[in-house]
Design a protein around this motif. Structure first.
Motif, short mmCIF file in Angstrom:
data_model
loop_
_atom_site.label_atom_id
_atom_site.label_comp_id
_atom_site.label_asym_id
_atom_site.label_seq_id
_atom_site.Cartn_x
_atom_site.Cartn_y
_atom_site.Cartn_z
N LEU A 138 24.19 3.77 -5.59
CA LEU A 138 23.44 4.66 -6.29
C LEU A 138 22.38 5.35 -5.11
CD1 LEU A 138 21.79 6.25 -8.31
CD2 LEU A 138 20.30 4.06 -8.67
N LEU A 139 22.47 4.24 -4.12
CA LEU A 139 21.40 4.82 -2.99
C LEU A 139 21.81 6.29 -2.20
CD1 LEU A 139 20.65 1.24 -1.35
CD2 LEU A 139 19.43 2.70 -2.78
N GLY A 140 23.16 6.36 -1.98
CA GLY A 140 23.73 7.39 -1.43
C GLY A 140 23.31 8.72 -2.15
N ARG A 141 23.32 8.76 -3.54
CA ARG A 141 23.30 9.88 -4.09
C ARG A 141 21.69 10.20 -4.33
NH1 ARG A 141 27.06 6.96 -7.50
NH2 ARG A 141 25.38 6.05 -9.09
N LEU A 142 21.01 9.19 -4.03
CA LEU A 142 19.48 9.29 -4.16
C LEU A 142 18.99 9.54 -2.57
CD1 LEU A 142 18.23 6.50 -6.43
CD2 LEU A 142 18.42 8.82 -7.00
N GLY A 143 19.88 9.76 -1.61
CA GLY A 143 19.55 10.02 -0.32
C GLY A 143 19.10 9.13 0.38
N VAL A 144 19.66 7.87 0.16
CA VAL A 144 19.33 6.85 1.26
C VAL A 144 20.79 6.51 1.75
CG1 VAL A 144 18.60 4.33 1.32
CG2 VAL A 144 17.54 5.81 -0.50
N PRO A 187 16.12 -4.09 6.13
CA PRO A 187 16.22 -2.48 5.75
C PRO A 187 17.70 -1.94 6.06
CG PRO A 187 15.11 -3.03 8.16
CD PRO A 187 15.08 -4.32 7.20
N PHE A 188 18.53 -2.57 6.73
CA PHE A 188 19.81 -2.05 7.30
C PHE A 188 20.80 -2.63 6.43
CE2 PHE A 188 17.23 -2.10 10.97
CZ PHE A 188 16.81 -0.62 11.04
N GLY A 189 20.54 -3.54 5.42
CA GLY A 189 21.42 -4.23 4.51
C GLY A 189 22.46 -5.24 5.62
N SER A 248 0.82 -1.01 -0.02
CA SER A 248 -0.01 -0.01 -0.09
C SER A 248 0.88 1.28 -0.04
CB SER A 248 -0.80 -0.09 1.37
OG SER A 248 -1.52 1.14 1.51
N GLY A 249 1.87 1.17 0.88
CA GLY A 249 2.91 2.34 0.89
C GLY A 249 3.42 2.67 -0.49
N ILE A 250 3.93 1.87 -0.90
CA ILE A 250 4.73 1.88 -2.30
C ILE A 250 3.78 2.48 -3.49
CG2 ILE A 250 5.91 0.53 -4.19
CD1 ILE A 250 6.89 -1.17 -2.05
N ARG A 272 11.80 7.86 -7.76
CA ARG A 272 12.98 6.70 -8.20
C ARG A 272 13.23 5.81 -6.90
NH1 ARG A 272 17.50 10.53 -10.20
NH2 ARG A 272 16.47 11.81 -9.03
N VAL A 273 13.10 6.40 -5.57
CA VAL A 273 13.48 5.78 -4.51
C VAL A 273 12.42 4.86 -4.16
CG1 VAL A 273 14.06 6.13 -1.90
CG2 VAL A 273 15.18 7.60 -3.47
N ILE A 274 11.23 5.47 -4.01
CA ILE A 274 10.08 4.59 -3.81
C ILE A 274 10.15 3.40 -4.76
CG2 ILE A 274 7.58 4.49 -3.56
CD1 ILE A 274 7.89 7.55 -2.84
N ALA A 275 10.33 3.59 -6.06
CA ALA A 275 10.17 2.41 -7.02
C ALA A 275 11.43 1.20 -6.68
CB ALA A 275 10.57 3.00 -8.32
N LEU A 276 12.54 1.98 -6.12
CA LEU A 276 13.48 0.85 -5.62
C LEU A 276 13.17 0.40 -4.19
CD1 LEU A 276 16.58 2.89 -6.44
CD2 LEU A 276 15.66 0.77 -7.52
N ALA A 277 12.17 0.61 -3.65
CA ALA A 277 11.76 -0.01 -2.16
C ALA A 277 11.72 -1.36 -2.19
CB ALA A 277 10.63 0.59 -1.79
N PRO A 278 11.32 -2.11 -3.27
CA PRO A 278 11.30 -3.53 -2.86
C PRO A 278 12.91 -4.14 -2.58
CG PRO A 278 9.66 -3.01 -4.42
CD PRO A 278 10.57 -1.69 -3.98
N ALA A 279 13.87 -3.66 -3.60
CA ALA A 279 15.14 -4.02 -3.71
C ALA A 279 15.88 -3.29 -2.32
CB ALA A 279 15.88 -3.46 -5.02
N LEU A 280 15.32 -2.48 -1.94
CA LEU A 280 15.85 -1.55 -0.72
C LEU A 280 15.77 -2.51 0.38
CD1 LEU A 280 17.21 0.66 0.71
CD2 LEU A 280 15.21 1.76 0.81
N LEU A 281 14.47 -2.88 0.64
CA LEU A 281 13.99 -3.73 1.75
C LEU A 281 14.40 -4.95 1.71
CD1 LEU A 281 10.31 -2.66 1.92
CD2 LEU A 281 12.21 -2.03 3.49
N ALA A 282 15.02 -5.78 0.44
CA ALA A 282 15.62 -6.95 0.42
C ALA A 282 17.09 -6.62 0.70
CB ALA A 282 15.47 -7.42 -1.15
#
Length: 343
Positions: free
Chosen positions: A296-302, A261-263, A202-204, A280-290
């Motif tokens: 790329l994450l740091g440049r996008l503010g993650v 979530p913390f890698g 729902s959040g994504i 772009r960050v929200i679209a990457l949420a499944p990969a991020l949560l995996a």
């Protein structure tokens, strides 16, 4: 109340004096070491059921209705010299027991048992407990193995928010929205990993296709300063400089649905910070949560990392193990090493 998140106006204050180790007598009974059980009768899977093994003389069961009663029960158990302390409830019950027990057990806690009876049981997932883990099964496991060690997060406030909390999973920003949505899922019969999955999907979707700057696209004044140097976690160019989209802090390793979530952060206060709800960050949420850890994450503010202590400054309420606490400036440290019985 079901369907809501309980909000506290301030952090709880310690109301009991520590029980000196010398004053704790060795507890035991005909069947062995003395076991204290703190049972939350309002927990999801406790409603309508009798306490387990309450007839045994070496099992001391208490069902406190208030935090004051809980604190008195824990002082009583410390004085009796319990060898094991079972928490019969969900993550919020574990948080309350650790918070109220900190003043009487200090660094010398009894061995811990978690009976996952709540709507959310993230700690039970991290410990590898089955969904239906009985007290009898836990006591059998305690005789077979050494268990696993975990250190909780200690949250200390100052001024009007003085007091402290002890728990395992802290979040703010969009995590507060997600927690409220999870309560709605609970109301419709979704619990544990299923509720996490529904809320994430729902959040994504709402983050990707929603508009405006509230709800699933809202931002919150958040700062995080690490270790003794109090260095602030870096921030990207996206969004207002005093705000972040989300923050999570925990000491746990494994989470529902296998999310990471913390890698691959080492032990300590692990954190995840997201600066702004870029699509772009929200679209990457499944990969991020995996657990994906692309450059790329740091440049996008993650931002991910870990620390031994931190200063957490938040302009809106934050969530600790399922309940909300007020905005303010807090010091986060590692709590005592606790040994949990595990299969």
């Amino acid at each position: 109340m079901d369907g809501t998140v309980y909000e506290f106006e301030r952090l709880p204050m310690a109301t009991q004096r520590p029980v000196p180790a010398a004053a704790r007598r060795a507890g035991g009974g005909p069947s062995g070491a003395l076991v204290g059980v703190i049972r939350n009768p309002r927990s999801h899977r406790n409603k309508g059921h009798a306490p387990e093994m309450a007839e045994r003389p070496d099992v001391i069961t208490r069902t406190p209705r208030t935090r004051e009663e809980l604190a008195r029960d824990l002082v009583e158990m410390a004085g009796m010299g319990i060898a094991m302390l079972a928490v019969d409830g969900g993550d919020g019950t574990v948080r309350d027991v650790l918070t109220c027990g900190a003043s009487c057990f200090g660094e010398n806690w009894p061995r811990m048992i978690v009976l996952p009876k709540g709507k959310t049981n993230a700690l039970a997932v991290d410990l590898g407990l089955p969904n239906h883990w009985s007290l009898a099964e836990a006591l059998d496991a305690a005789r077979r193995g050494p268990g696993v060690d975990r250190r909780p997060v200690v949250v200390n406030g100052a001024g009007v928010n003085g007091g402290s909390l002890v728990g395992f999973f802290l979040g703010a920003g969009i995590f507060t929205t997600a927690t409220n949505e999870g309560q709605v899922a609970h109301r419709y019969g979704a619990f544990n990993s299923f509720a996490v999955g529904l809320t994430a999907v729902s959040g994504i979707l709402q983050g990707l296709f929603g508009t405006g700057s509230r709800g699933w696209r809202g931002i919150t004044p958040i700062k995080l300063f690490l270790d003794e140097e109090a260095r602030e976690v870096r921030r990207s160019q996206y969004g207002p400089p005093e705000t972040r989209y989300a923050i999570l802090v925990s000491t746990l390793n494994d989470f529902p649905l296998g999310i990471k979530p913390f890698g691959k952060q080492p032990d300590g206060l692990k954190y995840l910070l997201v600066d702004y709800p870029l699509r772009r960050v929200i679209a990457l949420a499944p990969a991020l949560l995996a657990g994906w850890e692309g450059a790329l994450l740091g440049r996008l503010g993650v931002h991910r990392g870990h620390a031994q202590e931190a200063i957490f400054d938040v302009g809106d309420k934050f969530i600790l193990d399922g309940e909300a606490f007020p905005a303010g400036r807090y010091r986060l440290t590692l709590g005592p090493k606790l040994n949990f019985v595990a299969p």
